[in-house]
Scaffold this active site. Sequence first.
Site: not given
Length: 364
Positions: A238-239, A246, A255, A281
């Site tokens: 997971d980022i 965002n 993106d 993500e």
Amino acid sequence: MSPLHRLAALLCGTDPGLRRMLQYWVATFVLYVVCIGLLFVQVGQGLSDPGAARALVAFGACGAFVFYVLIRVSSVLKLAPDQLAVSQAAFSLVCGTWAYAISGPLRAAMLTMTVVIIVFCMFALRPRQTLTLSCVAIAGMGATMWWMQAHDPVRFPPATEFLTFGYLAGALVSTALLSGEMSKLRTRMKRQKHELSDALDTIDELTSLTNRRHMNEVLEREERRQASGVATCIALIDIDFFKQVNDAYGHAAGDTVLRCFSAAARTSLRANDVLARWGGEEFLLLLPDAAPEDAHAVLDRMAGRVQAMTVPGIDGRRITFSAGLARRHAGEPFADAISRADKALYQAKEAGRDRIVLAESGPA
């Protein structure tokens, strides 16, 4: 529905396949009309017999009308498209041979129409059917030429007819052979189109990684595989703080982060590893036949490359990720291994993120 649309539906129907066949018929009909116009010019110049020309025009017009009716009711009569195409082509060849016989000094020009007819067949028939029609055309035109030179050698010199026949035969055979090559090309293009479509169905559009649906298929195959040696590992990635990216820089920047992460992560994988976008993500990494320490090394390498990457549009912000790593036991469903990896991912986030946590081994 307007009267014009009702008339179009009455004449052409509403079925797309029927409309396509009628489009071919229209193209053929236009060719007939052009040839009839030129034939009347020949008559006006005294180059063709008026009676024979009128008979040919009447024959062609009747044939065109009959084929329109046959196409329009083909579903009722259960006529296949290739049957209609072969019949139309044979009828056109008869008209072409007739036109050759009555065209006097311009008869050689009629041979080009014979070649055009065979070219039409290339798009509607199988190569063997096109070759058969070419042979029929050669035989029919050859018989006509022989009869004409035998009964009127002054207007139809034998040597001229023989050479003309040779040129026509060569052109028709070459066209038929090209039809076979075109058929192979169309088949290859269709196969490539299907392969591309299948490939696109398995790829995530944004990241160009394997998508979740295809990853589930990969996991099912891996479960069925009777592997020996060390067990497979699975990792959930997971980022970190992706929502903040965002919110601060916009979804376009988010993106871009996903695309850059995917590109950097791919360079860290072994040959048989599979990385998929699992959702948002979050990513799922399958490491076949990898011991936990080997899988950990892959994730460490990935973490270093992700941290080193430059992402445009986020003011130099460093990207990191958290990962939960689980060793899948022989015979264990992947759903259970992924569940353990998910718990380990949660622990990594709780511990401050930017780290890799190995899940508890669970029941063997």
